[in-house]
Design a protein around this motif. Structure first.
Motif, mmCIF file in Angstrom:
data_model
loop_
_atom_site.group_PDB
_atom_site.id
_atom_site.type_symbol
_atom_site.label_atom_id
_atom_site.label_comp_id
_atom_site.label_asym_id
_atom_site.label_seq_id
_atom_site.Cartn_x
_atom_site.Cartn_y
_atom_site.Cartn_z
ATOM 1 N N MET A 182 -21.860 13.707 50.560
ATOM 2 C CA MET A 182 -21.643 14.859 51.432
ATOM 3 C C MET A 182 -22.872 15.108 52.301
ATOM 4 S SD MET A 182 -20.771 18.741 50.243
ATOM 5 C CE MET A 182 -22.270 19.587 50.706
ATOM 6 N N ALA A 183 -22.672 15.493 53.553
ATOM 7 C CA ALA A 183 -23.804 15.770 54.451
ATOM 8 C C ALA A 183 -24.529 17.029 53.980
ATOM 9 C CB ALA A 183 -23.269 15.983 55.860
ATOM 10 N N PRO A 184 -25.860 17.137 54.343
ATOM 11 C CA PRO A 184 -26.560 18.376 53.967
ATOM 12 C C PRO A 184 -25.850 19.595 54.553
ATOM 13 C CG PRO A 184 -28.072 16.749 54.934
ATOM 14 C CD PRO A 184 -26.690 16.207 55.090
ATOM 15 N N GLN A 185 -25.954 20.717 53.852
ATOM 16 C CA GLN A 185 -25.218 21.936 54.209
ATOM 17 C C GLN A 185 -25.416 22.328 55.678
ATOM 18 O OE1 GLN A 185 -23.240 23.349 52.033
ATOM 19 N NE2 GLN A 185 -22.792 25.359 52.859
ATOM 20 N N GLU A 186 -26.697 22.154 56.159
ATOM 21 C CA GLU A 186 -26.966 22.627 57.533
ATOM 22 C C GLU A 186 -26.294 21.745 58.587
ATOM 23 O OE1 GLU A 186 -30.693 20.425 56.022
ATOM 24 O OE2 GLU A 186 -29.241 21.846 55.263
ATOM 25 N N ASP A 187 -25.893 20.505 58.216
ATOM 26 C CA ASP A 187 -25.213 19.618 59.171
ATOM 27 C C ASP A 187 -23.720 19.908 59.257
ATOM 28 O OD1 ASP A 187 -27.622 18.469 59.588
ATOM 29 O OD2 ASP A 187 -27.231 16.661 58.396
ATOM 30 N N LEU A 188 -23.217 20.729 58.382
ATOM 31 C CA LEU A 188 -21.780 20.999 58.368
ATOM 32 C C LEU A 188 -21.448 22.065 59.410
ATOM 33 C CD1 LEU A 188 -21.248 21.246 54.501
ATOM 34 C CD2 LEU A 188 -21.089 19.214 55.956
ATOM 35 N N SER A 189 -20.244 21.953 59.979
ATOM 36 C CA SER A 189 -19.825 22.989 60.932
ATOM 37 C C SER A 189 -19.592 24.283 60.152
ATOM 38 C CB SER A 189 -18.538 22.556 61.632
ATOM 39 O OG SER A 189 -17.459 22.641 60.712
ATOM 40 N N PRO A 190 -19.704 25.440 60.855
ATOM 41 C CA PRO A 190 -19.460 26.709 60.148
ATOM 42 C C PRO A 190 -18.088 26.739 59.484
ATOM 43 C CG PRO A 190 -20.430 27.120 62.303
ATOM 44 C CD PRO A 190 -20.140 25.648 62.243
ATOM 45 N N LEU A 191 -17.088 26.124 60.159
ATOM 46 C CA LEU A 191 -15.738 26.135 59.567
ATOM 47 C C LEU A 191 -15.715 25.344 58.256
ATOM 48 C CD1 LEU A 191 -12.785 26.900 59.695
ATOM 49 C CD2 LEU A 191 -12.356 24.851 61.058
ATOM 50 N N GLU A 192 -16.389 24.171 58.275
ATOM 51 C CA GLU A 192 -16.409 23.363 57.044
ATOM 52 C C GLU A 192 -17.133 24.112 55.920
ATOM 53 O OE1 GLU A 192 -17.502 19.292 57.502
ATOM 54 O OE2 GLU A 192 -17.645 18.953 55.332
ATOM 55 N N GLN A 193 -18.227 24.804 56.288
ATOM 56 C CA GLN A 193 -18.951 25.585 55.268
ATOM 57 C C GLN A 193 -18.041 26.671 54.683
ATOM 58 O OE1 GLN A 193 -22.864 26.979 56.473
ATOM 59 N NE2 GLN A 193 -23.139 25.168 57.736
ATOM 60 N N ARG A 194 -17.209 27.271 55.541
ATOM 61 C CA ARG A 194 -16.306 28.334 55.061
ATOM 62 C C ARG A 194 -15.231 27.747 54.146
ATOM 63 N NH1 ARG A 194 -16.758 30.275 60.993
ATOM 64 N NH2 ARG A 194 -18.560 31.645 60.794
ATOM 65 N N TYR A 195 -14.713 26.572 54.533
ATOM 66 C CA TYR A 195 -13.736 25.926 53.643
ATOM 67 C C TYR A 195 -14.370 25.628 52.279
ATOM 68 C CZ TYR A 195 -10.111 25.107 57.175
ATOM 69 O OH TYR A 195 -9.121 25.275 58.110
ATOM 70 N N ARG A 196 -15.583 25.071 52.317
ATOM 71 C CA ARG A 196 -16.257 24.717 51.061
ATOM 72 C C ARG A 196 -16.546 25.957 50.217
ATOM 73 N NH1 ARG A 196 -17.737 19.455 50.504
ATOM 74 N NH2 ARG A 196 -17.463 18.178 52.367
ATOM 75 N N ALA A 197 -16.811 27.092 50.903
ATOM 76 C CA ALA A 197 -17.055 28.328 50.149
ATOM 77 C C ALA A 197 -15.795 28.725 49.370
ATOM 78 C CB ALA A 197 -17.469 29.446 51.102
ATOM 79 N N TRP A 198 -14.626 28.632 50.016
ATOM 80 C CA TRP A 198 -13.374 28.950 49.306
ATOM 81 C C TRP A 198 -13.136 27.978 48.161
ATOM 82 C CZ3 TRP A 198 -10.590 33.165 49.135
ATOM 83 C CH2 TRP A 198 -10.661 34.063 50.196
ATOM 84 N N LEU A 199 -13.489 26.692 48.384
ATOM 85 C CA LEU A 199 -13.217 25.677 47.352
ATOM 86 C C LEU A 199 -14.095 25.867 46.114
ATOM 87 C CD1 LEU A 199 -12.684 22.506 49.577
ATOM 88 C CD2 LEU A 199 -10.956 23.928 48.468
ATOM 89 N N ARG A 200 -15.149 26.697 46.236
ATOM 90 C CA ARG A 200 -15.967 26.976 45.041
ATOM 91 C C ARG A 200 -15.177 27.711 43.974
ATOM 92 N NH1 ARG A 200 -20.302 28.977 48.514
ATOM 93 N NH2 ARG A 200 -21.196 27.098 49.413
ATOM 94 N N LEU A 201 -14.032 28.264 44.365
ATOM 95 C CA LEU A 201 -13.180 28.927 43.365
ATOM 96 C C LEU A 201 -12.573 27.924 42.383
ATOM 97 C CD1 LEU A 201 -11.174 31.391 45.653
ATOM 98 C CD2 LEU A 201 -12.925 31.990 43.974
ATOM 99 N N LEU A 202 -12.492 26.661 42.806
ATOM 100 C CA LEU A 202 -11.859 25.651 41.944
ATOM 101 C C LEU A 202 -12.806 25.281 40.807
ATOM 102 C CD1 LEU A 202 -10.507 23.338 44.795
ATOM 103 C CD2 LEU A 202 -9.192 24.985 43.447
#
Lengths: 108, 180
Positions: free
Chosen positions: B1-21
């Motif tokens: 996975m790319a470093p967090q700062e290289d991710l688009s804001p949308l991808e970061q938001r998706y990943r934030a929701w996926l932390r529920l899994l």
């Protein structure tokens, strides 16, 4: 078999697909009636994979992102064929009864 | 996975929701889920990506998947399977008790109104004793617990309930409870 599982298996007939490919194909096959949300798709895929009906095909990297492709297993094909036979028989039965009870023919 | 700062804001938001899994599931599926989410957002242009958010429907599907995985859907850990089975049991037991009481309530109404053939009307109807407001409220709140367990634990992948033992428990409860 749920309608969602039925359409996911149908979407994989003849061609492995990745997650979004399945979402689009299911929507197309169902004339827009079944729109799988991503969380729902992966719940269905996990269930189908654990039942051995779907299996991983390959992985591709596109735009730096990993895409996993899935394919229908032999067991999945057999289950889908059985479901199609069941639904076909149900449709034939219901159609025959509807034809027999068509308004205007009663008592004829 | 790319470093967090290289991710688009949308991808970061998706990943934030996926932390529920659950973590073990996330390790295997997260990148694939993110790719599928982002494929679905391909028609959003570069500028729009900064402001784009997962829709409520997408977020809801992740929440539903997280609940199912934590309560024993395929792919869940043995602990989650046990938790799901425990919650389903709680739901069924919690609903069995008021069902038994409902039967007994109907029975007592029939009895006190003289509608039970061959059974004399009791001299007092005081057995439907009044409870103070706080106790009644606590009882009603307790009823919500099995309803919540019922809604969460009987997800699409939950095994079907065997009816016979529960019907037998209902009959036994209706018969035994008045003697307690």
């Amino acid at each position: 078999m749920t309608e969602q599982a039925f359409f996911v298996l149908t979407a994989l007939v003849g061609e492995p697909r990745h997650g979004y490919g399945i979402v689009r194909q299911v929507e197309e096959l169902s004339d827009g009636r079944v729109r799988l949300r991503v969380g729902t798709l992966y719940g269905v895929l996990e269930r189908l994979a654990s039942d051995g009906l779907v299996e991983p095909d390959r992985e591709e990297v596109r735009q730096g992102r990993l895409r996993r492709y899935y394919r229908l297993s032999e067991s999945g094909r057999r289950d889908l064929e059985a479901e199609v036979a069941r639904q076909t028989a149900n449709v034939a039965t219901a159609s025959a009864r509807l034809r027999a009870a068509r308004p205007g023919l009663a008592g004829a | 996975m790319a470093p967090q700062e290289d991710l688009s804001p949308l991808e970061q938001r998706y990943r934030a929701w996926l932390r529920l899994l659950p973590a073990p599931y996330r390790e295997v599926w997260q990148d694939d889920l993110v790719a599928t989410f982002l494929d679905g957002a391909e028609d959003i242009d570069e500028a729009g990506l900064a402001d784009a958010h997962p829709t409520w429907s997408e977020a809801g599907s992740v929440v539903a998947l997280a609940v199912r995985l934590r309560l024993g859907a395929p792919g869940a850990t043995p602990r989650a399977v046990a938790l799901g089975a425990g919650l389903r049991l709680l739901a069924l037991v919690g609903l069995l008790a008021p069902t038994i009481l409902s039967f007994l309530y109907v029975d007592s109404v029939l009895w006190t109104s003289g509608r039970l053939p061959g059974v004399a009307v009791p001299l007092t109807d005081g057995h439907l004793s009044s409870l103070d407001g706080a106790t009644r409220l606590a009882q009603e709140a307790l009823l919500l617990l099995p309803v919540a367990a019922l809604l969460a634990a009987f997800h699409r992948d939950a095994p079907p309930v065997r009816r016979t033992p529960w019907l037998a428990a209902l009959v036994i409860g209706v018969v035994v409870e008045p003697a307690l």
